[in-house]
Design a protein around this motif. Sequence first.
Motif, mmCIF file in Angstrom:
data_model
loop_
_atom_site.group_PDB
_atom_site.id
_atom_site.type_symbol
_atom_site.label_atom_id
_atom_site.label_comp_id
_atom_site.label_asym_id
_atom_site.label_seq_id
_atom_site.Cartn_x
_atom_site.Cartn_y
_atom_site.Cartn_z
ATOM 1 N N ILE A 103 60.253 44.570 40.425
ATOM 2 C CA ILE A 103 59.037 43.893 39.969
ATOM 3 C C ILE A 103 58.767 44.325 38.537
ATOM 4 O O ILE A 103 58.719 45.535 38.247
ATOM 5 C CB ILE A 103 57.817 44.247 40.846
ATOM 6 N N GLU A 104 58.599 43.357 37.659
ATOM 7 C CA GLU A 104 58.356 43.656 36.252
ATOM 8 C C GLU A 104 56.866 43.919 35.993
ATOM 9 O O GLU A 104 56.007 43.448 36.749
ATOM 10 C CB GLU A 104 58.844 42.502 35.369
ATOM 11 N N PRO A 105 56.543 44.655 34.936
ATOM 12 C CA PRO A 105 55.137 45.009 34.659
ATOM 13 C C PRO A 105 54.208 43.797 34.558
ATOM 14 O O PRO A 105 53.074 43.840 35.050
ATOM 15 C CB PRO A 105 55.219 45.751 33.321
ATOM 16 N N HIS A 106 54.686 42.695 33.950
ATOM 17 C CA HIS A 106 53.820 41.530 33.735
ATOM 18 C C HIS A 106 53.566 40.745 35.021
ATOM 19 O O HIS A 106 52.749 39.820 35.035
ATOM 20 C CB HIS A 106 54.437 40.594 32.688
ATOM 21 N N GLU A 107 54.228 41.118 36.122
ATOM 22 C CA GLU A 107 54.071 40.383 37.376
ATOM 23 C C GLU A 107 52.932 40.917 38.253
ATOM 24 O O GLU A 107 52.667 40.380 39.326
ATOM 25 C CB GLU A 107 55.390 40.398 38.148
ATOM 26 N N LEU A 108 52.248 41.941 37.794
ATOM 27 C CA LEU A 108 51.060 42.429 38.487
ATOM 28 C C LEU A 108 49.948 41.383 38.390
ATOM 29 O O LEU A 108 49.679 40.845 37.311
ATOM 30 C CB LEU A 108 50.586 43.745 37.861
ATOM 31 N N ILE A 109 49.304 41.100 39.507
ATOM 32 C CA ILE A 109 48.159 40.184 39.549
ATOM 33 C C ILE A 109 46.914 41.017 39.865
ATOM 34 O O ILE A 109 46.849 41.700 40.892
ATOM 35 C CB ILE A 109 48.341 39.115 40.647
ATOM 36 N N GLY A 110 45.931 40.977 38.984
ATOM 37 C CA GLY A 110 44.702 41.720 39.232
ATOM 38 C C GLY A 110 44.842 43.194 38.881
ATOM 39 O O GLY A 110 45.586 43.568 37.978
ATOM 40 N N THR A 111 44.139 44.031 39.646
ATOM 41 C CA THR A 111 43.993 45.445 39.312
ATOM 42 C C THR A 111 44.958 46.303 40.119
ATOM 43 O O THR A 111 44.975 46.232 41.348
ATOM 44 C CB THR A 111 42.550 45.906 39.598
ATOM 45 N N LEU A 112 45.740 47.108 39.442
ATOM 46 C CA LEU A 112 46.667 48.011 40.120
ATOM 47 C C LEU A 112 45.898 48.953 41.048
ATOM 48 O O LEU A 112 44.888 49.547 40.648
ATOM 49 C CB LEU A 112 47.462 48.813 39.088
ATOM 50 N N HIS A 113 46.369 49.074 42.252
ATOM 51 C CA HIS A 113 45.815 49.938 43.306
ATOM 52 C C HIS A 113 44.499 49.414 43.906
ATOM 53 O O HIS A 113 44.067 49.913 44.938
ATOM 54 C CB HIS A 113 45.564 51.373 42.818
ATOM 55 N N ASN A 114 43.873 48.436 43.274
ATOM 56 C CA ASN A 114 42.574 47.943 43.760
ATOM 57 C C ASN A 114 42.584 46.432 43.946
ATOM 58 O O ASN A 114 41.596 45.748 43.650
ATOM 59 C CB ASN A 114 41.457 48.359 42.786
ATOM 60 N N GLY A 115 43.681 45.926 44.466
ATOM 61 C CA GLY A 115 43.825 44.492 44.621
ATOM 62 C C GLY A 115 43.266 43.917 45.902
ATOM 63 O O GLY A 115 43.189 42.691 46.049
ATOM 64 N N PHE A 116 42.858 44.778 46.834
ATOM 65 C CA PHE A 116 42.449 44.240 48.131
ATOM 66 C C PHE A 116 41.184 43.386 48.038
ATOM 67 O O PHE A 116 41.112 42.304 48.634
ATOM 68 C CB PHE A 116 42.242 45.355 49.155
ATOM 69 N N LYS A 117 40.200 43.839 47.292
ATOM 70 C CA LYS A 117 38.973 43.048 47.146
ATOM 71 C C LYS A 117 39.262 41.736 46.434
ATOM 72 O O LYS A 117 38.648 40.700 46.730
ATOM 73 C CB LYS A 117 37.915 43.852 46.390
ATOM 74 N N GLU A 118 40.190 41.758 45.499
ATOM 75 C CA GLU A 118 40.583 40.520 44.812
ATOM 76 C C GLU A 118 41.335 39.590 45.767
ATOM 77 O O GLU A 118 41.176 38.372 45.724
ATOM 78 C CB GLU A 118 41.434 40.873 43.594
ATOM 79 N N LEU A 119 42.123 40.167 46.659
ATOM 80 C CA LEU A 119 42.822 39.377 47.670
ATOM 81 C C LEU A 119 41.843 38.618 48.548
ATOM 82 O O LEU A 119 42.138 37.502 49.001
ATOM 83 C CB LEU A 119 43.695 40.305 48.525
ATOM 84 N N LEU A 120 40.673 39.191 48.822
ATOM 85 C CA LEU A 120 39.699 38.531 49.686
ATOM 86 C C LEU A 120 39.257 37.188 49.120
ATOM 87 O O LEU A 120 38.931 36.262 49.875
ATOM 88 C CB LEU A 120 38.481 39.435 49.913
ATOM 89 N N ASP A 121 39.227 37.052 47.795
ATOM 90 C CA ASP A 121 38.918 35.754 47.192
ATOM 91 C C ASP A 121 39.971 34.719 47.562
ATOM 92 O O ASP A 121 39.653 33.550 47.811
ATOM 93 C CB ASP A 121 38.844 35.876 45.661
ATOM 94 N N VAL A 122 41.216 35.140 47.581
ATOM 95 C CA VAL A 122 42.299 34.243 47.987
ATOM 96 C C VAL A 122 42.147 33.882 49.464
ATOM 97 O O VAL A 122 42.244 32.711 49.852
ATOM 98 C CB VAL A 122 43.675 34.894 47.729
ATOM 99 N N LEU A 123 41.884 34.872 50.303
ATOM 100 C CA LEU A 123 41.820 34.643 51.745
ATOM 101 C C LEU A 123 40.610 33.800 52.151
ATOM 102 O O LEU A 123 40.709 32.961 53.053
ATOM 103 C CB LEU A 123 41.794 35.980 52.488
ATOM 104 N N ASN A 124 39.473 34.005 51.496
ATOM 105 C CA ASN A 124 38.287 33.231 51.864
ATOM 106 C C ASN A 124 38.396 31.778 51.413
ATOM 107 O O ASN A 124 37.923 30.870 52.112
ATOM 108 C CB ASN A 124 37.024 33.888 51.309
ATOM 109 N N THR A 125 39.010 31.537 50.264
ATOM 110 C CA THR A 125 39.241 30.145 49.856
ATOM 111 C C THR A 125 40.304 29.505 50.741
ATOM 112 O O THR A 125 40.261 28.301 51.008
ATOM 113 C CB THR A 125 39.644 30.048 48.378
ATOM 114 N N GLU A 126 41.245 30.315 51.233
ATOM 115 C CA GLU A 126 42.230 29.816 52.201
ATOM 116 C C GLU A 126 41.533 29.282 53.444
ATOM 117 O O GLU A 126 41.937 28.262 54.015
ATOM 118 C CB GLU A 126 43.191 30.948 52.566
ATOM 119 N N ARG A 127 40.484 29.961 53.893
ATOM 120 C CA ARG A 127 39.726 29.499 55.056
ATOM 121 C C ARG A 127 39.156 28.094 54.803
ATOM 122 O O ARG A 127 39.158 27.240 55.694
ATOM 123 C CB ARG A 127 38.554 30.434 55.355
#
Length: 390
Positions: free
Chosen positions: A224-248
């Motif tokens: 995985i290359e450095p530029h492929e990080l999405i959001g905040t390193l080590h703290n992506g779970f809360k950001e993931l919730l935005d993806v999951l709730n819109t998925e609903r």
Amino acid sequence: MDFSLNEEQKMMIETARKVGAQFGLEYWAELDRNKAFPKECWQAICEAGLVGAALPEEFGGSGLGMFELALIIEELAAGGGGATLGQLFMINPIFGGVSLSRFGNAAMKADLLPRLVAGDLNFCMALTEPDAGTNSLALKTMATADGEGWRLNGQKIWITAVDSAEKMLVIARTQKPEEVARPIQGISMFMIDVKRAGLTFAPIEKMGTNTLSSCSVFFDNVRIEPHELIGTLHNGFKELLDVLNTERIVTTAGMVGAGRLATRLAVDYAKDRKIFGNTPIGAYQGLQFPLAQSHAELECARLMNLKAAAQCDLGQAYGTEANMAKLIGSQAALHAIERGAQTMGGMGYAKEYHVERLWRDARLFKVAPISEEMILNYIAIHDLGLPKSY
């Protein structure tokens, strides 16, 4: 909350209705038989400008919101695709679009979002694991620091449309559980290429949703290359919730459309089929009442989903509403499909009348993307204040 529609919204709905009708029941039946990705339909949806409804204008989207996207998906699903139609929006405007537009870096947005909107690039998301399931915080897939990037190792399961995707949103641990104070810490998101050394996948044979594959995915020292990080390193779970709730929201919109489609098929059949002389079976209350009940249930699910979408667009909390809508939406859709099949009698069991496919596809959504039981847990704990049971 005002759900009256403006002219632009009405026009988008009408466009979606026309595209949905263009790819009707026989089209989806053939794809189901052949287990084929709906390329032609998806391209037509993209060309009609519907995919980017909730994505920024600077990247080719319409700059509107989840409210409009839900309306679009309902109409497309009701045209013939059923619940599977919602999955197409799940993998692309949500897994790809929401994650990138909200948390991606500038270069990644500029490169990938216009291609997503144009239909030139498909996405998938690798979250679920064999030993974690609904408990996403128990995931074991690990991205270990390697120079400025990472090396990814682990396994995922039930990953949708890997074989038709070029990009994969991967959720992995970047810190071991014993290194963090809370389970939600140490989790990060990455957007990587599906075709990459060390990444392999294998299809899972399943009952329905055959137009989109489900796969087990394996990561063996994937770079995985450095530029492929999405959001905040080590703290992506809360950001993931935005993806999951819109998925609903998109899931529920697809379910509402599927329920509407099944009800329409049942009503048309009930008007045409005559027994005991020359009386249409639709004249009998034994058939009228179940269909009327389904219509009422679908309308309630639809309104809760639109409320969730509107609150999302306003920047308000919408997790409870999105979960409630998904709970009632999956139940209402299956009720409508089963009642439609019952209306048709023996013909409801025949493939040529289509409701059996609608049932096979819709059945998935009692357990995915989140099970009814976990939604009820969420409501009990977060809305009723009851003690946590797990």
